[in-house]
Motif scaffolding. Structure first.
Motif, PDB file in Angstrom:
ATOM      1  N   ALA A 252     -57.995   6.754 -13.966  1.00  0.00           N
ATOM      2  CA  ALA A 252     -57.701   5.456 -13.363  1.00  0.00           C
ATOM      3  C   ALA A 252     -58.926   4.553 -13.390  1.00  0.00           C
ATOM      4  N   SER A 253     -60.096   5.117 -13.214  1.00  0.00           N
ATOM      5  CA  SER A 253     -61.324   4.314 -13.243  1.00  0.00           C
ATOM      6  C   SER A 253     -61.580   3.725 -14.620  1.00  0.00           C
ATOM      7  N   LEU A 254     -60.965   4.312 -15.636  1.00  0.00           N
ATOM      8  CA  LEU A 254     -61.127   3.844 -17.008  1.00  0.00           C
ATOM      9  C   LEU A 254     -59.974   2.948 -17.455  1.00  0.00           C
ATOM     10  N   GLY A 255     -59.102   2.568 -16.497  1.00  0.00           N
ATOM     11  CA  GLY A 255     -58.090   1.556 -16.792  1.00  0.00           C
ATOM     12  C   GLY A 255     -56.653   2.012 -16.813  1.00  0.00           C
ATOM     13  N   ASN A 256     -56.375   3.271 -16.467  1.00  0.00           N
ATOM     14  CA  ASN A 256     -55.005   3.778 -16.497  1.00  0.00           C
ATOM     15  C   ASN A 256     -54.365   3.703 -15.119  1.00  0.00           C
ATOM     16  N   LYS A 257     -53.054   3.410 -15.071  1.00  0.00           N
ATOM     17  CA  LYS A 257     -52.304   3.400 -13.821  1.00  0.00           C
ATOM     18  C   LYS A 257     -51.092   4.294 -13.974  1.00  0.00           C
ATOM     19  N   PHE A 258     -50.806   5.124 -12.960  1.00  0.00           N
ATOM     20  CA  PHE A 258     -49.765   6.141 -13.075  1.00  0.00           C
ATOM     21  C   PHE A 258     -49.547   6.781 -11.712  1.00  0.00           C
ATOM     22  N   TYR A 259     -48.570   7.676 -11.653  1.00  0.00           N
ATOM     23  CA  TYR A 259     -48.396   8.479 -10.442  1.00  0.00           C
ATOM     24  C   TYR A 259     -48.268   9.941 -10.823  1.00  0.00           C
ATOM     25  N   SER A 260     -48.428  10.787  -9.835  1.00  0.00           N
ATOM     26  CA  SER A 260     -48.340  12.233 -10.020  1.00  0.00           C
ATOM     27  C   SER A 260     -47.550  12.836  -8.879  1.00  0.00           C
ATOM     28  N   THR A 261     -46.825  13.909  -9.175  1.00  0.00           N
ATOM     29  CA  THR A 261     -46.257  14.763  -8.138  1.00  0.00           C
ATOM     30  C   THR A 261     -47.046  16.065  -8.151  1.00  0.00           C
ATOM     31  N   ILE A 262     -46.659  17.032  -7.351  1.00  0.00           N
ATOM     32  CA  ILE A 262     -47.363  18.311  -7.338  1.00  0.00           C
ATOM     33  C   ILE A 262     -47.308  18.984  -8.706  1.00  0.00           C
ATOM     34  N   ASP A 263     -46.251  18.731  -9.473  1.00  0.00           N
ATOM     35  CA  ASP A 263     -46.071  19.414 -10.755  1.00  0.00           C
ATOM     36  C   ASP A 263     -47.124  19.039 -11.784  1.00  0.00           C
TER      37      ASP A 263
ATOM     38  N   PRO B 186     -44.038   2.595  -5.916  1.00  0.00           N
ATOM     39  CA  PRO B 186     -44.075   1.199  -6.349  1.00  0.00           C
ATOM     40  C   PRO B 186     -43.497   1.050  -7.756  1.00  0.00           C
ATOM     41  N   GLU B 187     -42.937  -0.106  -8.052  1.00  0.00           N
ATOM     42  CA  GLU B 187     -42.388  -0.349  -9.387  1.00  0.00           C
ATOM     43  C   GLU B 187     -43.506  -0.475 -10.416  1.00  0.00           C
ATOM     44  N   GLY B 188     -43.190  -0.049 -11.629  1.00  0.00           N
ATOM     45  CA  GLY B 188     -44.130  -0.251 -12.731  1.00  0.00           C
ATOM     46  C   GLY B 188     -45.118   0.866 -12.954  1.00  0.00           C
ATOM     47  N   TYR B 189     -44.913   2.015 -12.310  1.00  0.00           N
ATOM     48  CA  TYR B 189     -45.837   3.140 -12.474  1.00  0.00           C
ATOM     49  C   TYR B 189     -45.097   4.309 -13.116  1.00  0.00           C
TER      50      TYR B 189
END
Length: 224
Positions: free
Chosen positions: A56-67, A37-40
């Motif tokens: 994330a429960s504390l307000g952060n939004k992001f993505y992760s790969t295996i790395d 999705p856009e914006g991450y």
């Protein structure tokens, strides 16, 4: 209604019925980078899946790969890689003294919830900021909150809740992979890793709700 509007509605309802110290978390597996999705932004540290849920429960939004996944067992459970062999065959947990013998360890690890299809990445966001349809929503709550979520489930189904957990691979296996695979809901009491690294408190438990069940839980919350 957009995904964001729907997720805000779900979050407001959950928070109106359950006293939470942190936001419910929306989590989504993505098969390829093109599905992101856009914006991450990519998380800028290498930590465990359970720690990412807490962030994330504390307000952060992001993505992760295996790395960016520090715990390979957690990454295997959520579908970012194959499960490491010594975890899959029970040897690792037996070496940690968790089981009386290797056969007992193998019996348990063979029954752990694992997403088999390998994905490129995974997205995390507070539920009320997630503009995507979550595969699973995780709620970190005190047992009284878990009770209210259980009551919301049985209100619609008339069937007892049947949690599946073992004190191992909790936020990854129990609270993500299990509801993801079963398209259901699962309750878990945490594990040593999540309590040590993700600040899951002694008085907290975790509930994982699949996208197939969130509307059922949402409507049932009016009864509690």
């Amino acid at each position: 209604m957009t995904n964001l509007e729907t997720n805000k509605k779900y979050c407001e309802k959950i928070e109106s019925k359950i006293d939470l110290d942190a936001k419910p978390v929306a989590i989504k597996l993505i098969k390829t980078e093109a599905d992101l999705p856009e914006g991450y932004d990519l998380i800028d540290e290498k930590i465990r899946h359970c720690e990412m849920v807490r962030k994330a429960s504390l307000g952060n939004k992001f993505y992760s790969t295996i790395d960016e996944q520090l715990c390979l067992g957690g990454a295997g459970a959520i579908g970012l890689r194959e499960m490491p062999e010594k975890l899959a065959n029970g040897e690792k947990y037996f070496s940690l003294g968790r089981f009386q013998d290797l056969e007992t360890a193998k019996k348990l690890t063979a029954d752990l919830s694992i997403v088999k299809d390998i994905h490129w990445g995974i997205v995390y966001a507070p539920l009320d900021e997630a503009d995507f349809e979550a595969d699973v929503i995780q709620v970190i709550t005190e047992p009284v909150g878990g009770m209210k979520l259980a009551q919301s489930i049985v209100y619609k189904t008339g069937e007892k809740v049947t949690p599946s957990f073992a004190g191992i691979q909790s936020l990854c296996g129990d609270a993500f992979a299990n509801p993801y695979i079963s398209e259901g809901i699962n309750f878990t009491l945490g594990c040593s890793g999540s309590r040590s690294y993700a600040d899951i408190h002694d008085n907290e438990m975790i509930v994982g709700i699949s996208k197939a069940k969130i509307e059922e839980v949402f409507s049932g919350l009016d009864s509690v």
